[in-house]
Motif scaffolding. Sequence first.
Motif, mmCIF file in Angstrom:
data_model
loop_
_atom_site.group_PDB
_atom_site.id
_atom_site.type_symbol
_atom_site.label_atom_id
_atom_site.label_comp_id
_atom_site.label_asym_id
_atom_site.label_seq_id
_atom_site.Cartn_x
_atom_site.Cartn_y
_atom_site.Cartn_z
ATOM 1 N N ASP A 270 23.707 -59.162 22.184
ATOM 2 C CA ASP A 270 23.394 -60.621 22.207
ATOM 3 C C ASP A 270 21.709 -60.725 21.679
ATOM 4 O OD1 ASP A 270 23.659 -63.204 24.343
ATOM 5 O OD2 ASP A 270 21.629 -62.781 23.738
ATOM 6 N N TYR A 271 21.600 -61.861 21.158
ATOM 7 C CA TYR A 271 20.249 -61.812 20.321
ATOM 8 C C TYR A 271 19.128 -61.873 21.351
ATOM 9 C CZ TYR A 271 22.081 -66.788 21.218
ATOM 10 O OH TYR A 271 22.379 -67.886 21.878
ATOM 11 N N ARG A 306 31.328 -62.476 23.586
ATOM 12 C CA ARG A 306 31.594 -63.744 23.106
ATOM 13 C C ARG A 306 31.725 -63.517 21.509
ATOM 14 N NH1 ARG A 306 25.835 -65.374 26.174
ATOM 15 N NH2 ARG A 306 26.599 -64.777 28.260
ATOM 16 N N TYR A 312 27.071 -64.429 17.395
ATOM 17 C CA TYR A 312 27.132 -62.977 17.989
ATOM 18 C C TYR A 312 28.103 -62.282 16.861
ATOM 19 C CZ TYR A 312 25.786 -64.707 22.523
ATOM 20 O OH TYR A 312 25.032 -65.038 23.590
ATOM 21 N N ARG A 316 26.194 -58.443 15.434
ATOM 22 C CA ARG A 316 27.064 -56.996 15.205
ATOM 23 C C ARG A 316 26.763 -56.921 13.770
ATOM 24 N NH1 ARG A 316 32.688 -55.694 17.641
ATOM 25 N NH2 ARG A 316 32.827 -53.474 16.970
#
Length: 482
Positions: A270-271, A306, A312, A316
């Motif tokens: 997650d950011y 997500r 998202y 990655r």
Amino acid sequence: MSRLIVVSNRVSVPQAMGAAGAQGGLAVALSAALREHRGIWFGWSGKETESFTGHLDMQRNQDVTTATIDLEPQDIEEYYNGYANRTLWPLFHYRIDLTEYDRNFGEGYERVNARFADSVLPLIEPDDLVWVHDYHLLPLGSMLREKGVTNRMGLFLHIPWPPTRLFVSLPNHEQLVASMLQYDLIGLQTEEWLDSFTHYLKKEMGLKVSDDGVIEYEGRRIVARAFPIGIDYEEFVASARTELAQGAYQRLKDSLGHGRKMLIGVDRLDYSKGLGERFDSFDRFLTDNPEMAKDVVLLQIAPPSRGEVASYQLIRHDLERKAGHINGAHADVAWVPIRYVNRGYPRAELAGFYRAADIGLVTPLRDGMNLVAKEYVAAQDSEDPGVLILSRFAGAAPQMEDAVLVNPHSTEDVSDAIRQALHMPLPERRRRHERLLASVRDEDVVRWRENFVGALRGEHGAEVPLDARPERPGPELSAAAS
């Protein structure tokens, strides 16, 4: 004793202790509360259905009753992937640049909350306490009030509350907050998030908020307080003593080789977790400290989440690119600086990994609490503990001032902290760990749960006066409302 009705986006079906993939500390604590109060845990099953029927799937496992509903694909896209995770989540984590405002998202959010209200309503008995969780269900209390529910209801927000200047960018923000003020108790993780919430109430809605968190609104009084969540300390320590944990510890130690130190990060992909900044900081450390570089490894465990949301997917790809670049620039045939793993592990196995790590690297850009920091401390050997490096912007930071606190946006700050932690003398490590462990042990999830439920009952000065509460509707209104 009143029953407890827990409502959350997803339901964690209780599993036997030691079962593979057993639920996390929050689920353990809520399950214990439900057993104690003979309650029901209601939420989405995680499954899709072609047409919403409102059918309740009732189950009983480990003495906990759960009730779940299935949602339509459009519901999931607009309510969950849309408003919850592309609008509220980034905004509440200060990422207005990633926040998407779409009318369909808002309509889906309202629709699913209404479906939750319709489905949970028959389960609620007159004396039940209703405890709603998180940003997915902010207006649920208001919808239940409209259906005639006068029970004591509480909301706990697990994520940050943003500053007013950011929150007002949300369309219909005042309507959303007004719906939250139908709860009797609103809990946030920290005093900082509580201050942001009450600042909005006073500045944008002109409401009075007393020093002890009592909000006056439309003839009612609502209590808002900070309830910092913890881990299930006893359960986690027990899992750390299992054969699975010990095997994970030894396997990781053996893989490192003699004398090599390990840093560990465990974060959902997650950011908000600052993983890209963390990799950049580790790169900076390797570059600035070549004499130490080959003695250090970073293990980053980042289970995907997500995946349907574009931002998202970008995270990655960015992390894979950065890990490849850093390893390509610094590795040799006998050493790779970053071990980047995109999968999850049972909590007992993670406990073994934590214990094997010399440094816990917990550097979110913004986090409601962050329980990885607390799990890392609980897993350590008190005689030879590792060092926790913790972001100042994690909700856990005020409780964990004996960690090495850092600004995760500064690669120099984090790089210097890594060097400091690797050189920290054993007596200092022990002193810091002793104080951190006391906080983790004493401020655990059981205390959090008992404090919230006690306040919801009206204990500890949180009583909402009876004359400020709506009267229970008569039979005719009840029938019309349902």
